[in-house]
Design a protein around this motif. Structure first.
Motif, PDB file in Angstrom:
ATOM      1  N   ASP A  95       0.741  -1.444   0.112  1.00  0.00           N
ATOM      2  CA  ASP A  95       0.157  -0.263   0.025  1.00  0.00           C
ATOM      3  C   ASP A  95       1.137   1.449   0.133  1.00  0.00           C
ATOM      4  OD1 ASP A  95      -1.456   1.465   0.534  1.00  0.00           O
ATOM      5  OD2 ASP A  95      -2.861   0.986   2.433  1.00  0.00           O
ATOM      6  N   ASN A  96       0.941   2.183  -0.685  1.00  0.00           N
ATOM      7  CA  ASN A  96       1.791   3.119  -1.352  1.00  0.00           C
ATOM      8  C   ASN A  96       1.070   4.540  -1.252  1.00  0.00           C
ATOM      9  OD1 ASN A  96      -0.120   3.103  -3.720  1.00  0.00           O
ATOM     10  ND2 ASN A  96       2.116   2.842  -5.163  1.00  0.00           N
ATOM     11  N   GLY A  97       0.127   4.245  -0.906  1.00  0.00           N
ATOM     12  CA  GLY A  97      -1.167   5.470  -0.071  1.00  0.00           C
ATOM     13  C   GLY A  97      -2.366   6.027  -1.836  1.00  0.00           C
ATOM     14  N   GLY A  98      -1.642   5.054  -2.727  1.00  0.00           N
ATOM     15  CA  GLY A  98      -2.223   5.922  -4.496  1.00  0.00           C
ATOM     16  C   GLY A  98      -2.963   4.233  -4.464  1.00  0.00           C
ATOM     17  N   THR A  99      -2.346   3.535  -4.508  1.00  0.00           N
ATOM     18  CA  THR A  99      -3.116   2.339  -4.465  1.00  0.00           C
ATOM     19  C   THR A  99      -2.212   0.614  -3.978  1.00  0.00           C
ATOM     20  OG1 THR A  99      -3.504   0.263  -6.572  1.00  0.00           O
ATOM     21  CG2 THR A  99      -1.403   1.550  -6.015  1.00  0.00           C
ATOM     22  N   VAL A 100      -3.220   0.069  -4.525  1.00  0.00           N
ATOM     23  CA  VAL A 100      -3.139  -1.023  -2.838  1.00  0.00           C
ATOM     24  C   VAL A 100      -2.611  -2.553  -3.739  1.00  0.00           C
ATOM     25  CG1 VAL A 100      -3.378  -3.195  -1.589  1.00  0.00           C
ATOM     26  CG2 VAL A 100      -4.559  -1.335  -0.622  1.00  0.00           C
ATOM     27  N   MET A 101      -1.747  -3.119  -3.866  1.00  0.00           N
ATOM     28  CA  MET A 101      -0.516  -4.423  -4.489  1.00  0.00           C
ATOM     29  C   MET A 101      -1.079  -5.693  -4.031  1.00  0.00           C
ATOM     30  SD  MET A 101       0.107  -4.440  -8.259  1.00  0.00           S
ATOM     31  CE  MET A 101       0.205  -2.787  -8.601  1.00  0.00           C
ATOM     32  N   GLN A 102      -1.418  -6.308  -4.771  1.00  0.00           N
ATOM     33  CA  GLN A 102      -1.200  -7.467  -4.226  1.00  0.00           C
ATOM     34  C   GLN A 102      -0.653  -8.321  -5.753  1.00  0.00           C
ATOM     35  OE1 GLN A 102      -4.781 -10.457  -4.706  1.00  0.00           O
ATOM     36  NE2 GLN A 102      -4.608 -11.189  -2.677  1.00  0.00           N
ATOM     37  N   ARG A 103      -0.277  -9.638  -4.272  1.00  0.00           N
ATOM     38  CA  ARG A 103       1.141 -10.112  -5.127  1.00  0.00           C
ATOM     39  C   ARG A 103       0.822 -11.568  -4.548  1.00  0.00           C
ATOM     40  NH1 ARG A 103       4.406  -5.416  -5.341  1.00  0.00           N
ATOM     41  NH2 ARG A 103       4.223  -4.632  -7.382  1.00  0.00           N
ATOM     42  N   ILE A 104       1.474 -12.519  -5.017  1.00  0.00           N
ATOM     43  CA  ILE A 104       1.428 -13.896  -5.024  1.00  0.00           C
ATOM     44  C   ILE A 104       2.451 -14.127  -5.166  1.00  0.00           C
ATOM     45  CG2 ILE A 104       0.414 -16.409  -4.329  1.00  0.00           C
ATOM     46  CD1 ILE A 104      -2.423 -14.904  -4.280  1.00  0.00           C
ATOM     47  N   TYR A 105       3.709 -15.396  -4.304  1.00  0.00           N
ATOM     48  CA  TYR A 105       4.134 -16.455  -5.799  1.00  0.00           C
ATOM     49  C   TYR A 105       4.728 -17.137  -4.870  1.00  0.00           C
ATOM     50  CZ  TYR A 105       6.185 -11.310  -4.740  1.00  0.00           C
ATOM     51  OH  TYR A 105       6.239  -9.487  -5.510  1.00  0.00           O
ATOM     52  N   ARG A 106       5.433 -18.289  -5.659  1.00  0.00           N
ATOM     53  CA  ARG A 106       5.371 -19.521  -5.555  1.00  0.00           C
ATOM     54  C   ARG A 106       6.841 -19.878  -5.180  1.00  0.00           C
ATOM     55  NH1 ARG A 106       2.806 -21.478  -9.894  1.00  0.00           N
ATOM     56  NH2 ARG A 106       4.799 -21.783 -11.080  1.00  0.00           N
ATOM     57  N   ILE A 107       7.108 -20.610  -4.278  1.00  0.00           N
ATOM     58  CA  ILE A 107       8.605 -21.294  -3.831  1.00  0.00           C
ATOM     59  C   ILE A 107       9.237 -22.389  -4.411  1.00  0.00           C
ATOM     60  CG2 ILE A 107      10.567 -21.045  -2.155  1.00  0.00           C
ATOM     61  CD1 ILE A 107       8.564 -19.765  -0.730  1.00  0.00           C
ATOM     62  N   GLU A 108      10.165 -22.532  -5.525  1.00  0.00           N
ATOM     63  CA  GLU A 108      10.497 -23.546  -6.098  1.00  0.00           C
ATOM     64  C   GLU A 108      11.113 -23.843  -5.581  1.00  0.00           C
ATOM     65  OE1 GLU A 108      10.230 -23.385  -9.827  1.00  0.00           O
ATOM     66  OE2 GLU A 108       7.667 -22.922  -9.945  1.00  0.00           O
ATOM     67  N   ASP A 109      12.288 -24.983  -5.902  1.00  0.00           N
ATOM     68  CA  ASP A 109      13.448 -25.469  -5.040  1.00  0.00           C
ATOM     69  C   ASP A 109      14.809 -24.554  -6.006  1.00  0.00           C
ATOM     70  OD1 ASP A 109      13.024 -27.703  -4.747  1.00  0.00           O
ATOM     71  OD2 ASP A 109      13.271 -28.928  -6.286  1.00  0.00           O
ATOM     72  N   GLU A 110      14.577 -24.071  -6.830  1.00  0.00           N
ATOM     73  CA  GLU A 110      15.660 -23.239  -7.647  1.00  0.00           C
ATOM     74  C   GLU A 110      15.352 -21.738  -7.573  1.00  0.00           C
ATOM     75  OE1 GLU A 110      19.110 -24.154  -7.830  1.00  0.00           O
ATOM     76  OE2 GLU A 110      18.199 -26.413  -7.279  1.00  0.00           O
ATOM     77  N   ARG A 111      14.205 -21.903  -7.685  1.00  0.00           N
ATOM     78  CA  ARG A 111      13.638 -20.095  -7.541  1.00  0.00           C
ATOM     79  C   ARG A 111      12.735 -19.616  -7.060  1.00  0.00           C
ATOM     80  NH1 ARG A 111      10.958 -19.768 -13.427  1.00  0.00           N
ATOM     81  NH2 ARG A 111       9.213 -21.511 -13.907  1.00  0.00           N
ATOM     82  N   ILE A 112      12.169 -18.401  -6.979  1.00  0.00           N
ATOM     83  CA  ILE A 112      10.852 -17.958  -7.318  1.00  0.00           C
ATOM     84  C   ILE A 112      10.116 -17.219  -7.606  1.00  0.00           C
ATOM     85  CG2 ILE A 112       9.726 -16.313  -5.458  1.00  0.00           C
ATOM     86  CD1 ILE A 112      12.165 -16.465  -3.518  1.00  0.00           C
ATOM     87  N   VAL A 113       8.923 -18.003  -8.145  1.00  0.00           N
ATOM     88  CA  VAL A 113       7.799 -16.870  -9.218  1.00  0.00           C
ATOM     89  C   VAL A 113       6.740 -16.001  -9.264  1.00  0.00           C
ATOM     90  CG1 VAL A 113       8.823 -18.568 -10.649  1.00  0.00           C
ATOM     91  CG2 VAL A 113       6.416 -19.315  -9.814  1.00  0.00           C
ATOM     92  N   MET A 114       6.990 -15.976  -9.392  1.00  0.00           N
ATOM     93  CA  MET A 114       5.203 -14.261  -9.127  1.00  0.00           C
ATOM     94  C   MET A 114       4.185 -14.976 -10.129  1.00  0.00           C
ATOM     95  SD  MET A 114       4.644 -10.625  -8.926  1.00  0.00           S
ATOM     96  CE  MET A 114       4.874  -9.744 -11.052  1.00  0.00           C
ATOM     97  N   ILE A 115       3.093 -15.503  -9.484  1.00  0.00           N
ATOM     98  CA  ILE A 115       2.262 -15.866 -10.283  1.00  0.00           C
ATOM     99  C   ILE A 115       0.965 -14.943 -10.701  1.00  0.00           C
ATOM    100  CG2 ILE A 115       2.712 -18.302  -9.824  1.00  0.00           C
ATOM    101  CD1 ILE A 115       0.668 -18.841  -7.500  1.00  0.00           C
ATOM    102  N   LEU A 116       0.964 -14.321  -9.358  1.00  0.00           N
ATOM    103  CA  LEU A 116      -0.318 -13.258  -9.359  1.00  0.00           C
ATOM    104  C   LEU A 116       0.118 -11.972  -9.009  1.00  0.00           C
ATOM    105  CD1 LEU A 116      -3.724 -13.698  -8.256  1.00  0.00           C
ATOM    106  CD2 LEU A 116      -2.940 -11.612  -7.404  1.00  0.00           C
TER     107      LEU A 116
END
Length: 222
Positions: A95-116
């Motif tokens: 929340d930066n005062g202008g908008t609220v950004m929702q993010r979801i991440y999946r944790i794998e063995d060798e990386r982190i990926v954003m899925i939302l």
């Protein structure tokens, strides 16, 4: 009589000869020199320890709320709430005062990926696990190995083992992700183990050799 005397003499001579043969000196064995002796004091070479990186450690703690202090732009100041949803899924609200950004991440063995990634997520909730598992990846957020030169999704690890001072604390062993835009802008993300992203920097060349810079730095954590 002479016959028996001669026989006795022959027997005694044979016995004496056999005794001398059995008493031949035995040559001593060749001594083992110091060079031939095994070196029992030589230290064994320890097996190389493999550094195991747990990518779960590159997010803020569960149910935490962090305040980032901004400079250079009114939206550089923001609040980041982190929730560990399931074993390998982490969600955040920014929340930066202008908008609220929702993010979801999946944790794998060798990386982190954003899925939302969704803006204007004022009333958004986190989906159940069955829905998260069906979401395709949007982009790679972080990838191993954590060493200079690692590249993924347009990002490059440009520095490791950095010391960064923030209003919250001084962080050691920080690594830096950098991305350069076509307009010569540069975005940097600073990561610390146990916290994840602790600082962001955006730089843009300005007129007359000046540079426009926006920073967001972690200042508090609850």
């Amino acid at each position: 009589m002479k016959k028996w005397s001669l026989l006795i003499v022959l027997l005694l001579s044979a016995c004496q000869l056999e005794t001398e043969e059995t008493r031949q000196p035995v040559e001593p064995s060749t001594p083992v020199t110091e060079e031939q002796q095994p070196d029992t004091n030589e230290p064994s070479t320890p097996a190389e320890e493999e550094t195991v990186v747990d990518l779960h450690d590159y997010f803020l703690p569960n149910q935490s709320s962090a305040q980032f202090e901004g400079m250079g732009n009114e939206y550089a100041t923001f609040t980041l709430k982190t929730q560990h949803l399931y074993e390998d899924y982490v969600g955040t609200y920014e929340d930066n005062g202008g908008t609220v950004m929702q993010r979801i991440y999946r944790i794998e063995d060798e990386r982190i990926v954003m899925i939302l990634e969704e803006a204007e997520a004022y009333d958004a909730d986190f989906p159940p696990l069955s829905e998260l598992e069906a979401l395709p990846e949007i982009e790679t957020y972080l990838s191993l190995p954590i060493e200079e030169g690692t590249e993924f999704n347009g990002w490059t690890i440009t520095a490791i083992d950095q010391t960064i001072d923030t209003p919250l604390q001084t962080f050691d062993h920080v690594f830096v992700l950098s991305q350069e835009g076509a307009d010569q802008s540069v975005v940097e993300r600073y990561f610390a183990e146990g916290f994840g992203e602790i600082k962001r920097v955006f730089r843009m060349p300005g007129g007359e050799g000046e540079e426009y810079e926006v920073t967001s730095t972690i200042a508090s954590l609850e």
